[in-house]
Design an enzyme around this catalytic site. Structure first.
Site, mmCIF file in Angstrom:
data_model
loop_
_atom_site.group_PDB
_atom_site.id
_atom_site.type_symbol
_atom_site.label_atom_id
_atom_site.label_comp_id
_atom_site.label_asym_id
_atom_site.label_seq_id
_atom_site.Cartn_x
_atom_site.Cartn_y
_atom_site.Cartn_z
ATOM 1 N N ARG A 138 -11.244 -5.513 -18.364
ATOM 2 C CA ARG A 138 -10.952 -6.927 -18.203
ATOM 3 C C ARG A 138 -11.906 -7.421 -17.492
ATOM 4 N NH1 ARG A 138 -4.979 -8.318 -17.354
ATOM 5 N NH2 ARG A 138 -5.701 -7.930 -15.021
ATOM 6 N N GLU B 1 -2.466 -13.707 -24.847
ATOM 7 C CA GLU B 1 -1.291 -13.957 -23.804
ATOM 8 C C GLU B 1 -0.694 -15.349 -23.765
ATOM 9 O OE1 GLU B 1 -2.859 -12.345 -20.276
ATOM 10 O OE2 GLU B 1 -4.786 -12.943 -20.725
ATOM 11 N N ARG C 265 8.044 -14.438 -14.132
ATOM 12 C CA ARG C 265 8.400 -12.830 -14.197
ATOM 13 C C ARG C 265 8.777 -12.709 -12.682
ATOM 14 N NH1 ARG C 265 3.688 -9.432 -15.002
ATOM 15 N NH2 ARG C 265 1.825 -10.667 -15.277
ATOM 16 N N ARG D 264 -8.261 -2.962 -14.898
ATOM 17 C CA ARG D 264 -8.342 -4.166 -13.997
ATOM 18 C C ARG D 264 -9.211 -4.226 -13.013
ATOM 19 N NH1 ARG D 264 -2.824 -1.867 -14.189
ATOM 20 N NH2 ARG D 264 -1.267 -3.120 -15.405
ATOM 21 N N CYS E 254 -1.314 -4.159 -24.518
ATOM 22 C CA CYS E 254 -1.473 -3.503 -23.230
ATOM 23 C C CYS E 254 -0.417 -3.951 -22.299
ATOM 24 C CB CYS E 254 -2.948 -3.819 -22.950
ATOM 25 S SG CYS E 254 -3.413 -5.397 -22.553
ATOM 26 N N ASN F 250 3.197 -9.072 -20.977
ATOM 27 C CA ASN F 250 3.757 -9.577 -20.083
ATOM 28 C C ASN F 250 3.594 -11.087 -19.993
ATOM 29 O OD1 ASN F 250 4.153 -6.847 -19.494
ATOM 30 N ND2 ASN F 250 2.966 -6.858 -17.901
ATOM 31 N N ASP F 251 2.341 -11.470 -19.985
ATOM 32 C CA ASP F 251 2.211 -13.105 -19.841
ATOM 33 C C ASP F 251 2.541 -13.720 -20.910
ATOM 34 O OD1 ASP F 251 1.135 -13.525 -17.268
ATOM 35 O OD2 ASP F 251 -0.932 -13.201 -17.801
ATOM 36 N N HIS G 46 0.890 -1.185 -0.052
ATOM 37 C CA HIS G 46 0.037 0.001 0.129
ATOM 38 C C HIS G 46 0.925 1.268 0.019
ATOM 39 C CE1 HIS G 46 -4.096 -1.479 1.626
ATOM 40 N NE2 HIS G 46 -3.992 -1.580 0.240
#
Length: 758
Positions: free
Chosen positions: A509, A607, A641, A473, A678, A630-631, A366
């Site tokens: 998504r 992905e 990763r 997200r 993205c 990324n994926d 956080h």
């Protein structure tokens, strides 16, 4: 030997300074190995010499005065080879160098091992004996183990300047680097203020209560005081954060609710007749243990929040007010703590805060989220730093690379000051691009969208000139609660996002949990979560979750009609068909309820390698395609990763990744469907140029990177970008491709753009 080693390590750890620690080491090792001499030579990188800093068995007057060059003697040989040297007749060795001041002439046997910390040579440890013999394997292994332990102690002493004080040097302290994880980008230069928690829960013992009612009353008063404290700290930050970002403090207050943590502690007091402190410790540690076992990094970080709240309640129970006296923070404060929390951040006046360093925690903490919102350079997880000894020292925080430098040299300070000044100037220069399009010099236009999760991301994205949302997200609101949010709650959250960007499109998504993201109230425990039950696989198995979410999205878009729905982790056309059936059903149900809403566009994320080879089949079923780079990269390269052991194998510019991206773009255009990226590659100026040249119709990225990407695109020609793409697609190595891209952009005048964040 193990018991001896444990005792030595314990004794060294309790030493007051490096001199004491070295004296303990040489004395105890000499005793444990039954040798006649044990010595430690520290390597001075400035003079390139090994200085005798501690000995048992040689002339003590030689300490701090005798030295060897980096290539001199057997000590120099150990250092240059960075491996043990074990000989039975040292004077006969061709590298032997006699030091008359030490009185070492009678000693024939020699065993030296290097002292290395994070690949850096710190010194050499030596044992010697009069008799001619080779030390056996167990003795050599013992000395190597001790040198590894000593390396960390020496590195800590360097960080605090203790080595120089010990040797009587008056020159400037040597800068020492410690590595962590990037928490928030930027460079901070300032003075360390070490902040400790107000109380220690782990030291609380159980004690029978004289009156359970009185203990409950004491606890209630402490709980209320902790609530007031959190509200006060939040108020201090309110001028720096938007109201949306302050929602993180609402999470704290909800944990302190009478029906949450409070209820459990009261129950524990009454059922066990434990005093308030003991009951609090039991409940908090139970929560902490539960969170720490979670696979998901974000949720594992919530253990820190629980522990922080527990210590604040305990401080009030013990009658100590951590904030009764104003702390004297330096004007250029670098706040350092074993585990920083949002509440701690609120204790420092924002005008004085230059950087944050946390020994524990990650970029998902956080405090890291708030630091990014406030623009405070932050490094998390600096596990090796002797943080308690840094108070009052000068520190550089490199939030780009996740590094800190204690006692920086003039040269290093000037280097980072230049980076800081350049970054500030660059941000000013890029600000003028906010309302200009991302258009090449020869007129090619490519929209730049953003990836968001919190409403604060959306507001900040508009400030940077975002033209839409390529990835929202939706799992973030789910993670912030202790249950599934209702349809109405979801509708309100989605409406905020859609309104903020209207009329620009917002791509939502569907719930993407599993892998490195899980929910406390919906645990997914798997041996291999990245290849398991995640993304669309979860929501299709739970249509009740999927339908509620889709209905909330569609209702939220009424009157705006800027919603796009995106399906994650697609590996087959069957998944798309099943999901589309549910989406059409949800739309029909919403229409029946009287909402006037259009059917949103639906797309799929590419992905998984299987999807790369089904672009035509998938594209014919949906309105758009979006690559999650990324994926896709981690699945193509079989590299987790998040695993530091193989992090260097995760290469975004790997030839296989680039060729797959080109194949996807070509396949989508062959059937007339728009395709975007993205992932993080889109936010890398070098990657953005390549993706544009490949023909991607839109790029979506972190808002922070958007101005830099726009600047580069506006400064190149599409023809130049395509030539560069053709060149790198013929290369066979990711490092060579990266170097080629870097050099090409620097030659084109963009070294300033790719410099600090490289």
């Amino acid at each position: 030997m193990l018991d001896i080693l444990r005792r030595i390590v314990q004794e060294v750890s309790s030493a007051t300074d490096l001199s004491d620690a070295l004296n303990v080491v040489v004395a105890r090792i000499r005793e444990a190995m039954h040798t006649e001499v044990c010595s430690v030579y520290l390597f001075d990188a400035d003079s390139k010499r090994y200085v005798l800093m501690a000995t048992e068995g040689l002339n003590p007057e030689a300490v701090g005065r005798v030295s060897l060059s980096s290539s001199q003697g057997l000590v120099g040989l150990v250092g240059s080879r960075e491996e043990p040297i074990n000989v039975d007749n040292a004077p006969a060795h061709p590298k032997f160098h006699f030091l008359s001041e030490t009185g070492e002439d009678p000693f024939l046997s020699f065993l030296g091992v290097p002292i290395i910390h994070h690949k850096r040579l710190m010194g050499v440890m030596v044992v010697q004996q009069r008799d001619s013999r080779q030390f056996d394997e167990s003795e050599e292994a013992f000395l190597v183990t001790m040198s590894a332990q000593l390396a960390g102690v020496i590195a800590h002493a360097e960080a605090t300047g203790n080595i120089l004080e010990m040797s009587g040097h008056t020159k400037e302290r040597r800068s020492t680097r410690f590595n962590g994880a990037p928490g928030a980008p930027g460079v901070g230069i300032g003075t360390v203020y070490v902040l400790s928690p107000p109380a220690d829960l782990s030291g609380v013992v159980d004690r029978e209560a004289e009156s359970a009612d009185e203990e409950v009353q004491r606890f209630d008063a402490a709980l209320q005081a902790a609530r007031d404290e959190v509200r006060a700290l939040a108020a201090k930050l309110s001028g720096e954060l938007r109201p949306e970002e302050m929602a993180l403090f609402d999470v704290y207050l909800s944990m302190l609710d009478d029906n949450a943590l409070g209820a459990e502690v009261r129950t524990r007091i009454r059922e066990t007749n434990n005093w308030a402190q003991g009951a609090l410790r039991q409940v908090v540690m139970q929560y902490v243990g539960h969170f720490q076992l979670m696979e998901d990094v974000y949720l594992r970080e919530r253990a820190t929040d629980i522990l922080d709240l527990g210590t604040r309640i305990l401080a009030h129970l013990q009658g100590s007010d951590a904030h009764a006296q104003e702390r004297d923070f330096p004007a250029d404060c670098i706040l350092v703590s074993e585990e920083l929390t949002p509440a701690m951040l609120g204790e420092v006046p924002a005008s004085k805060l230059r950087g944050l360093v946390s020994v524990k925690g990650s970029s998902n903490s956080h405090v890291a989220i708030l630091a990014r919102a406030m623009g405070v350079p932050t490094v998390m997880g600096v596990v090796d730093v002797p943080y308690t000894q840094l108070h009052g020292l000068e520190l550089i925080v490199d939030g780009y690379r996740g590094q800190i430098f204690s006692s920086p040299t003039d040269e290093l300070r000037q280097q980072y000051q230049a980076i800081y000044d350049e970054e500030q100037a660059l941000q000013q220069d890029l600000q003028i691009l906010r309302d200009l399009p991302a258009e090449t010099r020869d007129g090619y236009r490519i929209p730049l969208w953003v990836n968001t999760g919190l409403i604060t991301d959306a507001v900040r994205s508009l400030d940077r000139g975002a033209e839409g949302v390529g990835l929202y997200r939706t799992e973030v609101p789910f993670m912030m609660k202790d249950r599934f949010p209702s349809e109405n709650e979801q509708q309100k959250i989605y409406r905020q996002q859609l309104e903020t960007f209207a009329p620009a499109p917002v791509t939502m998504r569907t719930l993407d949990i599993g892998g490195d993201k899980s929910l406390t109230y919906f645990p997914i425990n798997e041996a291999n979560p990245f290849l398991g039950w995640r993304g669309i696989r979860v929501t299709l198995d739970h249509p009740e979750i999927f339908l509620v979410q889709i209905r909330a999205m569609i209702k939220a878009s009424e009157g705006l009609n800027n919603l796009r729905v995106m399906l994650p982790m697609i590996s087959s056309v069957n998944e798309v068909d099943e999901a589309l059936h549910l989406i059409y059903r949800a739309h029909a149900e919403v229409l029946e309820e009287g909402f006037d809403v259009e059917m949103p566009q639906v797309g799929v994320m590419i992905e998984i390698p299987a999807a790369v080879y089904q672009i035509r089949e998938l594209g014919q079923r949906v309105d758009f395609l979006s690559v999650g780079s990324n994926d896709l990269t981690q699945y193509l390269l079989a590299v987790d990763r998040n695993n530091p052991r193989v992090a260097d194998l995760y290469q975004a510019f790997h030839p296989a990744v680039l060729n797959a991206l080109k194949q996807i773009a070509d396949g989508a255009h062959a059937i007339g469907k728009p395709v975007s990226v993205c992932g993080e590659l889109a936010g890398n100026p070098m990657g953005a140029v390549l993706l544009m040249a490949m023909g991607y119709d839109m790029l979506s990225m972190n808002a922070t990177n958007l101005p830099k990407v726009k600047s580069v695109i506006r400064g190149v020609n599409m023809a130049w970008a395509k030539d560069l793409m053709q060149q790198v697609l013929t290369l066979e190595s990711a490092p060579v491709i990266t170097a080629t891209l870097q050099l090409s952009l620097e030659k084109a005048g963009f070294g300033r753009i790719i410099g600090p964040a490289r």
